[in-house]
Scaffold this active site. Structure first.
Site, mmCIF file in Angstrom:
data_model
loop_
_atom_site.group_PDB
_atom_site.id
_atom_site.type_symbol
_atom_site.label_atom_id
_atom_site.label_comp_id
_atom_site.label_asym_id
_atom_site.label_seq_id
_atom_site.Cartn_x
_atom_site.Cartn_y
_atom_site.Cartn_z
ATOM 1 N N THR A 48 0.819 -1.210 0.000
ATOM 2 C CA THR A 48 0.000 0.000 0.000
ATOM 3 C C THR A 48 0.858 1.268 0.000
ATOM 4 O O THR A 48 1.701 1.458 0.879
ATOM 5 C CB THR A 48 -0.881 0.010 1.262
ATOM 6 O OG1 THR A 48 -1.639 -1.191 1.284
ATOM 7 C CG2 THR A 48 -1.823 1.208 1.273
ATOM 8 N N GLU A 49 0.633 2.147 -0.996
ATOM 9 C CA GLU A 49 1.322 3.448 -1.073
ATOM 10 C C GLU A 49 2.842 3.308 -0.999
ATOM 11 O O GLU A 49 3.532 4.212 -0.521
ATOM 12 C CB GLU A 49 0.824 4.397 0.034
ATOM 13 C CG GLU A 49 -0.688 4.581 0.084
ATOM 14 C CD GLU A 49 -1.242 5.427 -1.058
ATOM 15 O OE1 GLU A 49 -0.445 6.091 -1.735
ATOM 16 O OE2 GLU A 49 -2.462 5.400 -1.281
ATOM 17 N N LEU A 50 3.317 2.162 -1.460
ATOM 18 C CA LEU A 50 4.765 1.886 -1.477
ATOM 19 C C LEU A 50 5.384 1.891 -0.070
ATOM 20 O O LEU A 50 6.578 2.165 0.093
ATOM 21 C CB LEU A 50 5.488 2.907 -2.377
ATOM 22 C CG LEU A 50 6.217 2.351 -3.622
ATOM 23 C CD1 LEU A 50 5.353 1.371 -4.416
ATOM 24 C CD2 LEU A 50 6.694 3.457 -4.536
ATOM 25 N N TRP B 102 5.460 6.523 -0.559
ATOM 26 C CA TRP B 102 5.576 7.521 -1.622
ATOM 27 C C TRP B 102 4.687 8.733 -1.351
ATOM 28 O O TRP B 102 4.504 9.575 -2.228
ATOM 29 C CB TRP B 102 5.336 6.901 -3.007
ATOM 30 C CG TRP B 102 3.932 6.512 -3.380
ATOM 31 C CD1 TRP B 102 2.795 6.672 -2.651
ATOM 32 C CD2 TRP B 102 3.520 5.918 -4.630
ATOM 33 N NE1 TRP B 102 1.710 6.218 -3.344
ATOM 34 C CE2 TRP B 102 2.122 5.733 -4.572
ATOM 35 C CE3 TRP B 102 4.195 5.513 -5.782
ATOM 36 C CZ2 TRP B 102 1.391 5.165 -5.613
ATOM 37 C CZ3 TRP B 102 3.452 4.950 -6.817
ATOM 38 C CH2 TRP B 102 2.069 4.773 -6.726
#
Lengths: 460, 385
Positions: free
Chosen positions: B143-145, B296
């Protein structure tokens, strides 16, 4: 730049937010090098004013800036004994005496006026006691108290109009030959004086609207006040509104063109010694605070309705309804009728240390105003580390992001917001943490700079 | 031979409605809004962008490769509200030029809170990819890097061969974001995002071109060539919604997407690779340690976008303290774990706050929290009764 500023009240002798706002704005303007002569109807002698010339309409002054040149001949600079005499004890003028006074005061100035102004029809109208087609005398005449059967009383004692008459006559008589660049007038009580002065001197007029009769009274509009507001707004060269909300009201109710109205939001001065009070948050119960005039405009009846929805879900909650006003007896009846006595406290009108302590003790400040041009108390609450829930019908909602907002009529939503704020300490903490930073940026300096832009605009 | 690894994230959450304290148990989600957003994004982005990519794949005879990670909550909502969008992703899958990555089905923060829940959601997502695209992901993106050494270990235990992470400056130090690394102590490759180049498209498309104008494929490719060494892999990792939704079609973003591959391939020394191809063709240059959590999101590129304040942490603690007792409640509970709910509660100021409020269906972070708290309370109350 020299500003002749007409106000109605000044701290510590205040009935509402107007005086506080005038103090904040003038201090910040003075910091920007603006020279101000601030005139109020009444001086008490204990005002602490160092940043400007501060006098009453008879030119009796207080503070270090008063010197002989600022004082009319034959009067002493500070005569606390004299100036403490409440204004309403001075003999009233009846309408014809008022007219006479205005006419003679104006005639005295007449000779010294530039020819161009003397020739203007409006100046002639003023001589006849009329300004812009509005008969000043009848506009200022006290309205008969209404008896509409449901106990609503006139909100202004009849003598407020006498006060306005006296102030107007005084200002014309004593300030027409004063040297200044701009007249800046705060709220309707000063509008007749400001308009008349603008007509006799030819100086530009800036009208500053902190609230309108439409905000204050709702359905029971005082038509005299409304009319005074209308002629002031029409005569003004520029209008300063304390919010976009107020600007829209001015456009809507007075049919004034939007491009002469400028929005200058109020500011707040950061407070230092909050921590001392913060320690006093030792009350065993959750405290939800209403603080303001107990009148239609502030929505105290909504506050009680909202409380009745919260109490079943947060049993240890105490609702404090602080303030006085015409609706207080009715609201107390409402609380008794709904059997909420155990959850309500009515401490009355608070000021000074009591007020500060109340703000500090509260877990939550709720402002369910039906109509609120600005709502400076919300900013004050935050400066005491108390998170706020404000109605969307308020000017302060335009500048505050870190607050909860709902429509004043949406009782259930208001209750939802209060319940969650009380159940979750984290929510209160986060709101205060962020709002404190936000309020720091709502400094009066920003308001002063915007006001100066309006001044420069009107001088050119 | 330098190469480009282009990966696009496809995600839509189940947004909550402003559920009140007084609402009776029932519908928590804003179905009308969720339908509206899915159909809008499908029409503006998923469908036209997929068409563009399909055309490129055909035109380049399979030289162009692209990678997607599509969340379970996005797939479910496509099925319900925009089946054509799902069909066009399936069509892309059939070209054999598209790789699908693994992640948590619910785009959750389970990797930070519950190893068992994390594992279950990853397996659920693998099954979903199998069903929809007939492939089982071997490469992972969280999730979201969100990534750290410990997450790397968990991913390794689940059998993944590689993982994608943000190329954070402090983590990389003197090292290049364009090299292939290895997770500390594990035989798992680590591909990092080249955020400078990726963000030129994602956030600065309108101004990152020459003289502050719109970015053109030519100037982007020139910039990429300038910065890449001979054996580099440039990770261009973006939200797919960048193309047509965050930047509207009028901005020229879809044309940019359509023209970029040919522009890259115009220089025959460059190629496109999927992450699986990257790890076959490139040896890792060494281990890269992520001692702290990175992501990120936001300027900080850490976890502060989801748990930077008290209300976010309270909401997260509450949801992971809950154990559902029925399958129905488990479904709801998992939808509540989607990271977006916590993202809406961020109270950051300045530049990041504009991005947070752009995505949020709520008027303020506090209202996002209150809706979530009311739902969580109702869910718990329903379970107790």
């Amino acid at each position: 730049m020299k500003i002749l500023m007409l106000g109605w009240e000044y701290p510590p002798h205040i009935a509402g937010g107007l005086g506080t706002a005038c103090q904040g704005l003038t201090s910040a303007l003075a910091d920007q090098g603006i020279s101000i002569h601030f005139v109020v109807p009444q001086i008490y002698g204990d005002e602490k004013v160092e940043h400007m010339v501060f006098t009453d309409s008879a030119r009796r002054g207080v503070g270090p800036r008063i010197d002989s040149s600022e004082v009319a001949s034959g009067e002493t600079a500070i005569d606390v004994e004299v100036s403490r005499v409440p204004a309403f004890l001075t003999p009233y003028w009846n309408p014809s005496q008022f007219k006479e006074a205005v006419v003679s005061a104006t005639k005295r100035q007449w000779a010294s006026l530039p020819r161009a102004i003397r020739e203007e029809p409006v100046a002639r109208a003023l001589i006849d006691g009329e300004v812009f087609g509005v008969d000043l005398v009848s506009a200022l005449a006290p309205e008969q108290p209404r008896s509409n059967g449901n106990g609503s009383r006139a909100r202004y004692a009849p003598d407020i109009f006498k006060e306005v008459e006296r102030f107007t006559a005084d200002v014309i008589a004593r300030f027409s030959s004063e040297s200044f660049d701009i007249i800046h007038a705060h709220d309707w009580m000063t509008f007749p004086a400001a308009v008349a002065l603008a007509q006799t001197t030819g100086k530009p007029l800036v009208i500053h609207v902190h609230s309108l009769e439409h905000d204050r009274s709702g359905l029971f509009l005082n038509s005299s006040i409304n009319e005074i507001e209308n002629f002031g707004l029409s005569a003004a060269d520029r209008i300063i509104a304390v919010s976009h909300y107020t600007k829209r009201s001015i456009e809507k109710h007075h049919n004034i063109s939007a491009n002469k109205i400028f929005v200058v939001h109020n500011g707040v001065y950061p407070r230092g010694a909050v921590t001392d009070y913060r320690l006093k948050k030792t009350w065993p119960r959750h405290v939800v605070l209403f603080l303001g005039r107990v009148t239609f405009q502030k929505g105290p009846d909504y506050f009680v309705e909202i409380a009745s929805r919260v109490i079943p879900h947060v049993p240890d909650v105490l609702f404090v309804l602080a303030g006085s006003g015409d609706m207080l007896p009715a609201v107390m009846d409402q609380v008794r009728g709904m059997k909420l006595d155990n959850h309500f406290l009515f401490p009355g009108f608070l000021q000074g240390e009591e007020l500060e302590e109340m703000f500090s003790i509260a877990d939550l400040y709720v402002m369910p105003s039906v109509s609120e041009p600005f709502g400076i108390t919300a900013l004050e609450a935050i400066s005491f580390d108390t998170p706020v829930i404000i109605s969307k019908q308020s000017g302060v909602a335009e500048v505050l992001r870190h607050a909860l907002k709902a429509d004043f009529w949406d009782i259930e939503r208001m209750a939802d917001l209060i319940i969650n704020s009380l159940l979750h300490e984290e929510l209160r903490n986060e709101m205060v943490l962020m709002a404190r930073e936000e309020v720091r940026r709502l400094h009066w300096d920003a308001a002063a700079l915007k006001t100066i832009e309006v001044y420069q605009d009107v001088i050119v | 031979m330098p190469s480009v690894c282009a990966y696009f994230q496809v995600h839509q959450p189940y947004r909550l409605r402003p559920f009140s304290f007084f609402d009776k148990s029932g519908d928590y989600f804003n179905n009308a809004l969720n339908r509206e957003v899915m159909q809008r994004v499908a029409a503006r982005c998923y469908i036209p962008a997929n068409q563009a990519l399909l055309k490129i794949i055909k035109a380049t005879r399979g030289t162009f490769k692209v990678t997607f990670s599509i969340t379970g909550t996005a797939i479910e909502q496509m099925r319900e509200y925009a089946p054509e969008a799902l069909k066009s992703f399936q069509e892309l899958a059939r070209t054999g030029c598209v790789e699908f990555l693994g992640e948590t089905y619910h785009h959750s923060l389970a990797s930070l809170y519950s190893p068992t829940e994390f594992r279950e959601q990853v397996l659920l997502h693998q099954d979903l990819m199998q069903t929809e695209f007939r492939c089982r992901p071997r490469i992972f993106r969280n999730t979201e890097l969100i990534f750290s050494d410990s997450i790397g270990a968990a991913i390794s235990d689940l059998g993944f061969k590689a993982v994608l992470a943000e190329g954070v400056d402090e983590i990389l130090g003197w090292r290049s974001p364009n090299s292939v690394y290895r997770v500390v102590g594990r035989d798992v490759a680590l591909l990092t995002k080249n955020y400078a180049l990726s963000d030129d498209i994602a956030f600065r498309f309108a101004t990152s071109g020459e003289h502050g104008g719109t970015l053109t494929p030519e100037s982007f490719v020139a910039r990429m060539r300038e910065r890449a060494q001979s054996d580099d892999v440039v990770g261009i990792f973006l939200d797919y919604e960048t193309f047509g939704e965050h930047h509207r079609e009028e901005s020229g973003i879809l044309r940019f997407l359509a023209e970029l591959p040919a522009c890259v391939l115009a220089d025959s020394s460059w190629k496109f690779l999927t992450p699986s191809e990257v790890i076959q063709q490139h040896k890792s240059v060494g281990e890269l340690s992520y001692p702290r959590h990175t992501s990120w999101a936001d300027c900080e590129r850490d976890l502060s976008a989801w748990r930077g304040n008290e209300i976010q942490r309270k909401a997260l603690d509450a949801i992971y303290a809950y154990t559902p007792d029925t399958e129905e409640r488990r479904q709801v509970w998992r939808k509540l774990q989607t990271s977006d709910h916590f993202y809406y509660m961020a109270t950051k100021e300045a530049a990041d706050s504009a991005v947070h409020s752009y995505f949020s269906p709520f008027e303020s972070p506090y209202e996002a929290f209150i809706a979530f708290a009311n739902v969580a309370r109702d869910l718990g109350a329903a379970q107790r009764s």
